[in-house]
Structure formats: C-alpha cells, structure tokens
Design a protein around this motif. Structure first.
Motif, PDB file in Angstrom:
ATOM      1  N   ASN A  56       0.885  -1.165   0.052  1.00  0.00           N
ATOM      2  CA  ASN A  56       0.011   0.117   0.135  1.00  0.00           C
ATOM      3  C   ASN A  56       0.930   1.162  -0.026  1.00  0.00           C
ATOM      4  N   ASN A  57       2.053   1.072   0.482  1.00  0.00           N
ATOM      5  CA  ASN A  57       2.918   2.205   0.642  1.00  0.00           C
ATOM      6  C   ASN A  57       4.218   2.019  -0.100  1.00  0.00           C
ATOM      7  N   PRO A  58       4.035   2.065  -1.630  1.00  0.00           N
ATOM      8  CA  PRO A  58       5.735   1.734  -2.264  1.00  0.00           C
ATOM      9  C   PRO A  58       6.715   2.694  -1.768  1.00  0.00           C
ATOM     10  N   PRO A  59       7.905   2.301  -2.116  1.00  0.00           N
ATOM     11  CA  PRO A  59       9.239   2.821  -1.667  1.00  0.00           C
ATOM     12  C   PRO A  59       9.161   4.203  -2.565  1.00  0.00           C
ATOM     13  N   THR A  60       9.879   5.051  -2.184  1.00  0.00           N
ATOM     14  CA  THR A  60       9.899   6.260  -2.902  1.00  0.00           C
ATOM     15  C   THR A  60      11.402   6.485  -3.040  1.00  0.00           C
ATOM     16  N   GLY A  61      11.811   7.358  -3.904  1.00  0.00           N
ATOM     17  CA  GLY A  61      13.232   8.266  -4.040  1.00  0.00           C
ATOM     18  C   GLY A  61      14.140   7.235  -5.223  1.00  0.00           C
ATOM     19  N   ARG A  62      15.197   7.567  -5.104  1.00  0.00           N
ATOM     20  CA  ARG A  62      16.132   6.695  -6.248  1.00  0.00           C
ATOM     21  C   ARG A  62      16.300   5.535  -5.927  1.00  0.00           C
ATOM     22  N   LEU A  63      16.449   4.663  -6.953  1.00  0.00           N
ATOM     23  CA  LEU A  63      16.658   3.092  -6.912  1.00  0.00           C
ATOM     24  C   LEU A  63      18.397   2.919  -6.869  1.00  0.00           C
ATOM     25  N   LEU A  64      19.172   2.455  -5.847  1.00  0.00           N
ATOM     26  CA  LEU A  64      20.066   2.470  -5.580  1.00  0.00           C
ATOM     27  C   LEU A  64      20.786   1.168  -5.868  1.00  0.00           C
ATOM     28  N   THR A  65      21.981   0.934  -6.444  1.00  0.00           N
ATOM     29  CA  THR A  65      22.744  -0.372  -6.701  1.00  0.00           C
ATOM     30  C   THR A  65      23.216  -0.726  -5.396  1.00  0.00           C
ATOM     31  N   VAL A  66      23.426  -1.987  -5.321  1.00  0.00           N
ATOM     32  CA  VAL A  66      24.196  -2.650  -4.190  1.00  0.00           C
ATOM     33  C   VAL A  66      25.723  -1.949  -3.867  1.00  0.00           C
ATOM     34  N   ASP A  67      26.160  -1.649  -4.982  1.00  0.00           N
ATOM     35  CA  ASP A  67      27.653  -1.185  -4.695  1.00  0.00           C
ATOM     36  C   ASP A  67      27.399   0.349  -4.225  1.00  0.00           C
ATOM     37  N   GLN A  68      26.409   1.196  -4.574  1.00  0.00           N
ATOM     38  CA  GLN A  68      26.169   2.260  -3.930  1.00  0.00           C
ATOM     39  C   GLN A  68      25.529   2.270  -2.586  1.00  0.00           C
ATOM     40  N   VAL A  69      24.637   1.336  -2.119  1.00  0.00           N
ATOM     41  CA  VAL A  69      24.567   1.083  -0.850  1.00  0.00           C
ATOM     42  C   VAL A  69      25.593   0.814   0.113  1.00  0.00           C
TER      43      VAL A  69
ATOM     44  N   ARG B 134      16.381 -10.950   3.464  1.00  0.00           N
ATOM     45  CA  ARG B 134      15.242  -9.921   3.496  1.00  0.00           C
ATOM     46  C   ARG B 134      15.031  -9.178   4.573  1.00  0.00           C
ATOM     47  N   ARG B 135      16.178  -8.318   5.041  1.00  0.00           N
ATOM     48  CA  ARG B 135      16.215  -7.506   5.993  1.00  0.00           C
ATOM     49  C   ARG B 135      15.993  -6.091   5.632  1.00  0.00           C
ATOM     50  N   ILE B 136      15.769  -6.150   4.457  1.00  0.00           N
ATOM     51  CA  ILE B 136      15.681  -4.490   3.670  1.00  0.00           C
ATOM     52  C   ILE B 136      15.061  -4.918   2.387  1.00  0.00           C
ATOM     53  N   THR B 137      13.866  -3.847   2.142  1.00  0.00           N
ATOM     54  CA  THR B 137      13.046  -3.808   1.019  1.00  0.00           C
ATOM     55  C   THR B 137      13.850  -3.610  -0.423  1.00  0.00           C
ATOM     56  N   PHE B 138      13.762  -4.400  -1.156  1.00  0.00           N
ATOM     57  CA  PHE B 138      14.545  -4.343  -2.479  1.00  0.00           C
ATOM     58  C   PHE B 138      13.515  -4.496  -3.739  1.00  0.00           C
ATOM     59  N   VAL B 139      13.934  -4.052  -4.829  1.00  0.00           N
ATOM     60  CA  VAL B 139      13.128  -4.133  -6.273  1.00  0.00           C
ATOM     61  C   VAL B 139      14.024  -5.099  -7.177  1.00  0.00           C
ATOM     62  N   ARG B 140      13.248  -5.948  -7.737  1.00  0.00           N
ATOM     63  CA  ARG B 140      13.915  -6.690  -8.772  1.00  0.00           C
ATOM     64  C   ARG B 140      13.262  -5.941 -10.134  1.00  0.00           C
ATOM     65  N   ILE B 141      14.453  -5.617 -10.983  1.00  0.00           N
ATOM     66  CA  ILE B 141      14.147  -5.143 -12.428  1.00  0.00           C
ATOM     67  C   ILE B 141      15.032  -5.997 -13.181  1.00  0.00           C
ATOM     68  N   GLY B 142      14.003  -6.951 -13.720  1.00  0.00           N
ATOM     69  CA  GLY B 142      14.874  -8.171 -14.557  1.00  0.00           C
ATOM     70  C   GLY B 142      15.581  -8.995 -13.739  1.00  0.00           C
ATOM     71  N   ARG B 143      16.982  -9.037 -14.006  1.00  0.00           N
ATOM     72  CA  ARG B 143      17.931  -9.522 -12.936  1.00  0.00           C
ATOM     73  C   ARG B 143      18.628  -8.730 -12.188  1.00  0.00           C
ATOM     74  N   HIS B 144      18.334  -7.504 -12.326  1.00  0.00           N
ATOM     75  CA  HIS B 144      18.986  -6.421 -11.423  1.00  0.00           C
ATOM     76  C   HIS B 144      18.133  -6.320 -10.061  1.00  0.00           C
TER      77      HIS B 144
ATOM     78  N   ARG C 150      17.733  -3.444  -6.895  1.00  0.00           N
ATOM     79  CA  ARG C 150      18.042  -2.293  -6.712  1.00  0.00           C
ATOM     80  C   ARG C 150      17.297  -1.954  -5.193  1.00  0.00           C
ATOM     81  N   ILE C 151      17.961  -1.020  -4.590  1.00  0.00           N
ATOM     82  CA  ILE C 151      17.256  -0.861  -3.302  1.00  0.00           C
ATOM     83  C   ILE C 151      16.942   0.622  -3.091  1.00  0.00           C
ATOM     84  N   PRO C 152      15.802   0.838  -2.818  1.00  0.00           N
ATOM     85  CA  PRO C 152      14.938   2.383  -2.787  1.00  0.00           C
ATOM     86  C   PRO C 152      15.697   3.030  -1.751  1.00  0.00           C
ATOM     87  N   GLU C 153      15.983   4.331  -1.815  1.00  0.00           N
ATOM     88  CA  GLU C 153      16.851   5.155  -1.115  1.00  0.00           C
ATOM     89  C   GLU C 153      15.748   5.213   0.324  1.00  0.00           C
TER      90      GLU C 153
END
Length: 74
Positions: free
Chosen positions: A5-18, A36-46, A48-51
C-alpha cells in the motif's frame, strides 16, 4: 519497510552504491537482501534498493543514548 500500500520512493540504488553509503563491503547489503532484512526491487535480473528503504533501515537501527544518571543529595 515499505508495504504494497505504501510503495518505496526515491532513487533506486545499486548494491555498490548502498555499500558505499553504509561504508561497508558489498557483502553486507547483499546479505541484507538475501535475509530479506531490507526492501528491494527486482528489475529483470538487477536488484535495486530504494533510497527510502535504506533510510528506514538506518532509522530502525538508531539507538538513543542513555541520559546520564545523576545522584540525588542525601
């Protein structure tokens, strides 16, 4: 963490950036994702972690200092 109900917002960061923001090796954010201790997004096989999710994770780990214990005069 963000819910459906409350999707993540902000930039999507790579694992390296995090890892750089947390000043850790890349293994730590990868472990957070695997456990699964942090919310993440799968975009294809990539992955990303929302800021906003990173901010929530950091905030959840904040430990407030104890107030100094003062003695009362007898």
């Amino acid at each position: 963490m963000a819910s459906k109900n409350n999707p993540p917002t902000g930039r999507l960061l790579t694992v390296d950036q995090v890892a750089e923001l947390l000043n850790t090796s890349v293994r730590y954010p990868r472990r957070l994702i695997e456990e699964r201790r942090i919310t993440f997004v799968r975009i294809g096989r990539h992955v990303r972690i929302p800021e906003s999710s990173l901010d929530e994770f950091i905030t959840a780990g904040v430990v407030e200092p104890l107030r100094p214990h003062t003695r009362r005069a007898a």
